[in-house]
Design a protein around this motif. Structure first.
Motif, PDB file in Angstrom:
ATOM      1  N   ASP A  13       0.833  -1.206   0.000  1.00 59.53           N
ATOM      2  CA  ASP A  13       0.000   0.000   0.000  1.00 59.53           C
ATOM      3  C   ASP A  13       0.866   1.253   0.000  1.00 59.53           C
ATOM      4  N   TRP A  14       1.872   1.240   0.890  1.00 60.26           N
ATOM      5  CA  TRP A  14       2.745   2.409   1.011  1.00 60.26           C
ATOM      6  C   TRP A  14       3.397   2.723  -0.320  1.00 60.26           C
ATOM      7  N   LEU A  15       3.994   1.683  -0.892  1.00 66.46           N
ATOM      8  CA  LEU A  15       4.723   1.897  -2.140  1.00 66.46           C
ATOM      9  C   LEU A  15       3.791   2.398  -3.234  1.00 66.46           C
ATOM     10  N   GLN A  16       2.599   1.775  -3.277  1.00 66.54           N
ATOM     11  CA  GLN A  16       1.659   2.214  -4.310  1.00 66.54           C
ATOM     12  C   GLN A  16       1.205   3.652  -4.076  1.00 66.54           C
ATOM     13  N   GLY A  17       0.992   3.993  -2.831  1.00 64.63           N
ATOM     14  CA  GLY A  17       0.606   5.363  -2.518  1.00 64.63           C
ATOM     15  C   GLY A  17       1.624   6.359  -3.038  1.00 64.63           C
TER      16      GLY A  17
END
Lengths: 298, 280
Positions: A13-17
């Motif tokens: 999620d973090w990376l995609q954000g």
């Protein structure tokens, strides 16, 4: 799911954000955030592009700015333009909006007519008004003569150049203000009018005690936006008067343009930009304090 | 309330007002069709005695307007597309993905809307001049210079975020179960469901950029790179403000695309302004 799976999902999620944010952030960083800091830093340097290296001069640019007659004339012109166009423009817009805020035949046609100037290219509009203000064969003087008034030299005279731009400004901004006022009027609950009418209020009292107070946030919003926009005026001045005659229409952004892109004094230009920024920031903060930030985009 | 009686004077005032608003357009079109001699008569005549359609052809050829139009279309379309893509991605991140620092970034985007464009032009100009030293295609007087500063709009991000927040989480959960990734979900579900917001953003981005002036004025200096607005400005200088028929004809065709667009999508446009308070 195990904790490890959750952790892995969170990390994804973090990376995609960040990945989704990256494209817009890169452009904002290069062309907004960095320039703001750079303008601030530059405002403490003397730098004429192509005429040698920048020199650090501390507050020198600001000292020069605040003692420069040209700067104060530009400030005066900026406020003259705002003060001349905004209250009158808002009053006319309110009257028009009140008249349009009812089931009327031909409503769509009126709306189109009033709003057309706002979306038309300001350069094209300025060229047309340059022609309207023609001192010898212009339409403006013809209309004045029709009602028995003498001709005016409009853009050719310091006394009348700014009023000419103010008339153009009112004409062009009217449609926008009407739309915002109409939106405000439609938000006033109908039952308030009915209650007031039962109490025997006449039309003036309805306006004075229901419409006007409930429209205050709308009026305030229009006022602030209009002041911010008028502080940023440039196009019509660059097309019609180039700041003249004798500096009578050199507003703050035009002054910035002259200093930075005709004299190429980038440090001094940046100091002007900082002053403009401070003026607009104060207005924005007042607006957010009074109305909350949501009105911007909600 | 008293509708029948009160409407007549209201119509009267509104018609007079509307005529005042439209008069400059009538004057522009009338002048664009007049002969040079008729134009300079006084008192002015409203209607052309003979229709000089040639003014349009002559204006079009007197300056490279075809090139200006091509430039404006390329730049406005690129900016519109860029705003939609970068805006949709960021809006999706802000609306539907949890990651550390999200609120801080959001505040930073919010803050960027308070910065007047005029404040960033000097540094942006210098940045592009620097880029140009490394590679000419990214320097001043290029398409890159005209497009890049507008490829991300914080306003667009907010507008789309509002719309993306409305989409129920269940839809995303179901799509994820079906093996749909985030990009796929954005493209196949979120984008179709948010068409009105995307259309509003596209409309404002296109119109704002088509009518943009200060930035293209500063970063272009060859005739080949000028947009229609700058081209028209230089045309005024070139004609020395005497060939009013040609100038009005040019003003007509420079303003026409956005006026037509406005007439077609008037309703969305007015609603967009009323809902967002944006001005250009």
């Amino acid at each position: 799911m195990t904790t490890r799976q959750i952790k892995k999902r969170e990390l994804k999620d973090w990376l995609q954000g960040y990945a989704f944010l990256a494209p817009s952030f890169i452009f904002l960083a290069v062309f907004t955030y960095f320039p703001v800091l750079y303008a601030f830093v530059l405002s403490f340097w003397r730098w004429r592009v192509m005429r040698g290296e920048p020199t650090f001069i501390g507050l020198g640019n600001y000292e020069f700015l605040f003692t420069s007659e040209d700067f104060w004339q530009a400030m005066w012109n900026t406020f003259y333009f705002a003060g001349g166009s905004i209250p009158t423009g808002m009053a006319i817009a309110l009257v028009i909006a009140l008249m349009l805020n009812r089931p009327l035949r031909g409503l769509a046609i009126y709306r189109t007519a009033y709003f057309l100037p706002t979306i038309t290219s300001l350069v094209a509009v300025s060229v047309v008004w340059l022609w309207i203000y023609h001192p010898d064969v212009g339409l403006a003087n013809y209309l004045l003569n029709l009602v028995g008034l003498p001709s005016v030299r409009w853009l050719n005279e310091p006394r009348s150049a700014m009023p000419a731009l103010i008339i153009l400004g009112i004409w062009r901004g009217l449609g926008y203000n009407v739309i915002i006022y109409l939106a405000g009027l439609q938000n006033i609950p109908q039952h308030l009018y009915e209650a007031a009418k039962i109490d025997g209020a006449n039309r003036w009292q309805l306006f004075r005690h229901v419409t006007w107070p409930l429209l205050t946030p709308t009026s305030f919003f229009i006022l602030i936006i209009a002041v911010i926009n008028s502080f940023q005026s440039f196009t019509q001045i660059h097309v019609m008067t180039q700041g003249g005659p004798i500096g009578s229409t050199t507003v703050i952004v035009y002054y910035l343009y002259q200093q930075a892109f005709q004299q190429f004094t980038m440090g001094y230009g940046s100091a002007i930009a900082m002053v403009l920024f401070a003026m607009i920031l104060v207005l924005t903060i007042i607006q957010m304090k009074v109305l909350g930030p949501r009105v911007h985009y909600q | 309330m008293l509708k029948k009686i009160s409407n007549l004077p209201i119509h009267l005032i509104l018609v007079i007002g509307a005529l005042a608003m439209v008069m400059p357009y009538v004057w522009m079109i009338a002048t664009s069709l007049k002969s040079q001699s008729q134009m300079l008569t006084y008192p002015p005549q409203w209607l052309p005695t003979e229709f000089v359609w040639q003014n349009y052809a002559r204006a079009w050829q007197a300056a490279p307007f075809a090139k200006y139009f091509f430039n404006s279309i390329v730049v406005a379309l690129a900016v519109t597309l860029g705003d939609l893509i970068t805006g949709a991605l960021a809006a999706y991140a802000f609306a539907r993905i949890k990651f550390p620092g999200r609120d801080a970034f959001f505040a930073l985007y919010l803050a960027s809307m308070m910065i007047p464009h005029q404040m960033t032009i000097i540094p942006s100009y210098l940045v592009l001049a620097k880029f140009g030293e490394w590679n000419k295609a990214f320097g001043l007087d290029t398409y890159f210079a005209l497009i890049a500063p507008f490829l991300a709009s914080a306003f667009g991000v907010f507008l789309l975020r509002q719309s993306f927040l409305q989409i129920p989480n269940e839809l995303e959960d179901a799509a994820t179960l079906d093996g749909c990734g985030r990009l796929g979900f954005l493209w196949r579900i979120v984008v179709p469901l948010s068409r009105p917001a995307l259309a509003t953003l596209a409309l404002f981005a296109f119109m704002g950029n088509w009518n943009g002036y200060l930035w293209p004025l500063i970063v272009t200096n060859s005739n080949e790179m000028r947009t229609v607005q700058i081209g028209l400005r230089y045309f005024v200088g070139q004609e020395g403000a005497s060939q009013w028929g040609l100038l009005m004809a040019a003003a007509v065709f420079v303003s026409l695309p956005v006026v037509i667009l406005y007439l077609i999508v008037q309703k969305q446009f007015v609603q967009g302004i009323a809902a967002t308070g944006i001005k250009q």
